[in-house]
Design a protein around this motif. Structure first.
Motif, short mmCIF file in Angstrom:
data_model
loop_
_atom_site.label_atom_id
_atom_site.label_comp_id
_atom_site.label_asym_id
_atom_site.label_seq_id
_atom_site.Cartn_x
_atom_site.Cartn_y
_atom_site.Cartn_z
N MET A 1 0.84 -1.14 -0.02
CA MET A 1 0.04 -0.06 0.19
C MET A 1 0.90 1.08 -0.03
N ALA A 2 0.32 2.20 -0.77
CA ALA A 2 1.08 3.52 -0.65
C ALA A 2 0.91 4.50 0.43
N ASP A 3 1.68 5.38 0.68
CA ASP A 3 1.33 6.34 1.46
C ASP A 3 -0.11 6.97 1.60
N VAL A 4 -0.50 7.14 0.27
CA VAL A 4 -1.93 7.65 -0.03
C VAL A 4 -2.82 6.49 -0.84
N PRO A 5 -3.95 6.34 -0.67
CA PRO A 5 -4.55 5.45 -1.02
C PRO A 5 -4.48 5.81 -2.88
N LEU A 6 -4.69 4.88 -3.57
CA LEU A 6 -4.48 5.10 -5.14
C LEU A 6 -5.94 4.92 -5.82
N ASP A 7 -6.68 4.32 -4.96
CA ASP A 7 -8.18 4.46 -5.58
C ASP A 7 -9.12 4.50 -4.52
N VAL A 8 -10.50 4.30 -5.07
CA VAL A 8 -11.43 4.71 -4.21
C VAL A 8 -11.69 3.50 -3.32
N THR A 9 -11.43 2.22 -3.66
CA THR A 9 -11.78 1.13 -2.97
C THR A 9 -10.59 1.11 -1.59
N ASP A 10 -9.28 1.49 -2.03
CA ASP A 10 -8.46 1.42 -1.03
C ASP A 10 -8.62 2.61 -0.16
N SER A 11 -9.17 3.82 -0.34
CA SER A 11 -9.84 4.94 0.40
C SER A 11 -10.56 4.39 1.38
N LEU A 12 -11.58 3.88 0.81
CA LEU A 12 -13.06 3.33 1.50
C LEU A 12 -12.46 2.36 2.84
N THR A 13 -11.53 1.33 2.15
CA THR A 13 -11.32 0.41 3.28
C THR A 13 -10.24 1.14 4.40
N LEU A 14 -9.41 2.24 4.05
CA LEU A 14 -8.74 2.71 5.12
C LEU A 14 -9.47 3.61 5.80
N ILE A 15 -10.70 4.28 5.24
CA ILE A 15 -11.50 4.98 6.05
C ILE A 15 -12.15 3.98 7.13
N GLY A 16 -12.81 2.78 6.73
CA GLY A 16 -13.36 1.94 7.35
C GLY A 16 -12.42 1.42 8.48
N LEU A 17 -11.28 1.27 8.24
CA LEU A 17 -10.26 0.57 9.24
C LEU A 17 -10.28 1.74 10.30
N ILE A 18 -9.64 2.85 9.97
CA ILE A 18 -9.77 3.95 10.88
C ILE A 18 -10.82 4.16 11.64
N ARG A 19 -11.76 4.56 11.17
CA ARG A 19 -13.18 4.33 12.02
C ARG A 19 -13.48 3.52 12.89
N ALA A 20 -13.26 2.24 12.51
CA ALA A 20 -13.24 0.93 13.48
C ALA A 20 -12.37 1.23 14.77
N LEU A 21 -11.22 1.70 14.33
CA LEU A 21 -10.23 1.65 15.54
C LEU A 21 -10.43 2.96 16.47
N VAL A 22 -11.17 4.15 15.82
CA VAL A 22 -11.43 5.17 16.72
C VAL A 22 -12.66 4.51 17.54
N VAL A 23 -13.59 3.86 17.14
CA VAL A 23 -14.89 3.51 17.53
C VAL A 23 -14.48 2.69 18.86
#
Length: 89
Positions: A1-23
């Motif tokens: 994985m790059a420092d910045v997600p390269l496509d929408v799917t990777d971005s959404l996956t990263l967002i979901g993981l970060i949100r779950a960790l925060v919750v």
């Protein structure tokens, strides 16, 4: 994985993981868990190692000061995923 997600799917996956960790972390705080008292020097060392070696190297486990594989065994991500499930917006 790059420092910045390269496509929408990777971005959404990263967002979901970060949100779950925060919750997960918020739930622990609400239950009175203040976490481990980790000295700032240890956190700086852990951040440095993570930035320098990434997931391919060993990272510092701040709980006991040992070096562990950056990829880990997935337990933290699994806990966050199962605790964060069903809370989407």
């Amino acid at each position: 994985m790059a420092d910045v997600p390269l496509d929408v799917t990777d971005s959404l996956t990263l967002i979901g993981l970060i949100r779950a960790l925060v919750v997960t972390a918020l739930g622990a705080v609400r239950r009175g868990d203040r976490g481990l008292p980790v000295p700032g020097e240890v956190l700086r060392a852990a951040y440095w190692r993570a930035a320098r070696y990434g997931l391919q190297g060993e990272i510092l486990d701040v709980r006991d000061g040992t070096l562990v594989p950056g990829r880990g065994d997935g337990r933290a991500a699994h806990r966050a995923r199962t605790r964060g499930a069903g809370r989407g917006r």
